[in-house]
Design an enzyme around this catalytic site. Sequence first.
Site, mmCIF file in Angstrom:
data_model
loop_
_atom_site.group_PDB
_atom_site.id
_atom_site.type_symbol
_atom_site.label_atom_id
_atom_site.label_comp_id
_atom_site.label_asym_id
_atom_site.label_seq_id
_atom_site.Cartn_x
_atom_site.Cartn_y
_atom_site.Cartn_z
ATOM 1 N N HIS A 157 45.791 39.277 44.110
ATOM 2 C CA HIS A 157 47.245 40.403 44.053
ATOM 3 C C HIS A 157 46.912 41.289 44.640
ATOM 4 C CE1 HIS A 157 48.887 36.967 41.981
ATOM 5 N NE2 HIS A 157 49.852 37.496 42.191
ATOM 6 N N GLY A 158 45.270 42.137 44.424
ATOM 7 C CA GLY A 158 45.374 43.407 45.726
ATOM 8 C C GLY A 158 44.217 43.846 44.698
#
Length: 404
Positions: free
Chosen positions: A256-257
């Site tokens: 997700h990051g």
Amino acid sequence: MYDRRKRREEAKFYMVCLIVFNISILAFFKYYGFLIDNFNMITGLNLRIIEIALPIGISFYTFKVISYIVDVYSGKAVPQKNISDFALYVSVFPQVTAGPITQYSEMQAQLKNRKVTPEKFGKGMEKFILGLGKKVLIANNLAIIWAQVKGIEGLEMSATTAWIGIIAFTLQIYFDFSGYSDMAIGLGYMFGFKWAENFNYPYISKSATEFWRRWHISLGNWFKTYLYFPLGGNRCSEAKHFRNIFVVWMATGLWHGARWNFVIWGLYFGMLVYLEKKKIGSILNKLNSKIQLLYCLLIVTLGWVMFDLEGISNILKFYSNMFIVGSTGVFDATSSYLIKTSWKILLVAIIGSTPFMLGVINRFKTRLGKAGYISVSIFYILIFVISMSSLVGESYSPFLYFKF
């Protein structure tokens, strides 16, 4: 036998090389700055970070390429000899920016044998308009509430304000991402593709395990198929099973990051899933279904705090606000304002996050016959017109998952 084993070993070698190559490209573009930043922090150096533009959809098409490589190696799919069909699978435009992540074995037949029919086109239009309404009419308005709350200086707020804000974000991220998924699936239907649902009303779940069977289904299936099962799944020792869950959920967070809060968020859910499987699952199953639902909503909502806020201090501060410790009290002027201005959109979002509205639409179709279909068609036209009118008048509000 020897030649067959040798060919198999060569194929495995090439598969590993191709996977490493694709993961390396993803890691460079997505995690280069994160790695340099942490290296500087550990060593005390000050290496310069060069800003690199993240290619659109790199997380999604990298996973699709890996799916193709593994499916061909394992015999689940035949090698694709048509470069145009392969390019279509990797970069089909509705999916390229935010999924769903289709596995090659599920899509190979549709690359050659799909039909565009009026029925599919109409179903696709309905799905697309529903997703558009979710994003423009609900998610964008919920985003305003959350932006107001987390923008409060020093996060000095009452418990009520904190809860209104995080509930708004909890609903926003669902309508934002499920809205995009619905739009992508709808466009797929319009072009003759049939893709599986990516969300199945996750906020009616009764455990973290069930929640992740209903939330971002394609990502969960991908990690299960290409990471969890190859590591051994749960058919191994207790220690290895814990390791497998740890690896999968750390990867889920990092996917997700490139921020530590995403890693913490992933491990948080990994620990909850492990505890439910090994420790507390039997206890949960004995509880009243409403208590199970409240348990799941609480742990998911708490998880979204660490997902969206940056910095451990901010996350802990927000938690203290939610549970009154260190907050400005239970109620303040901001919470009064938010209740007066936001209760309608919050109520609509809460109802919309359940199967209630879809049930109403289906009952109209089945019980009222032709009149029901006309009524539902008018309903979808109104959503489309209002959504387009809203888009003309509002500022730019991109999909949350575009940045992942």
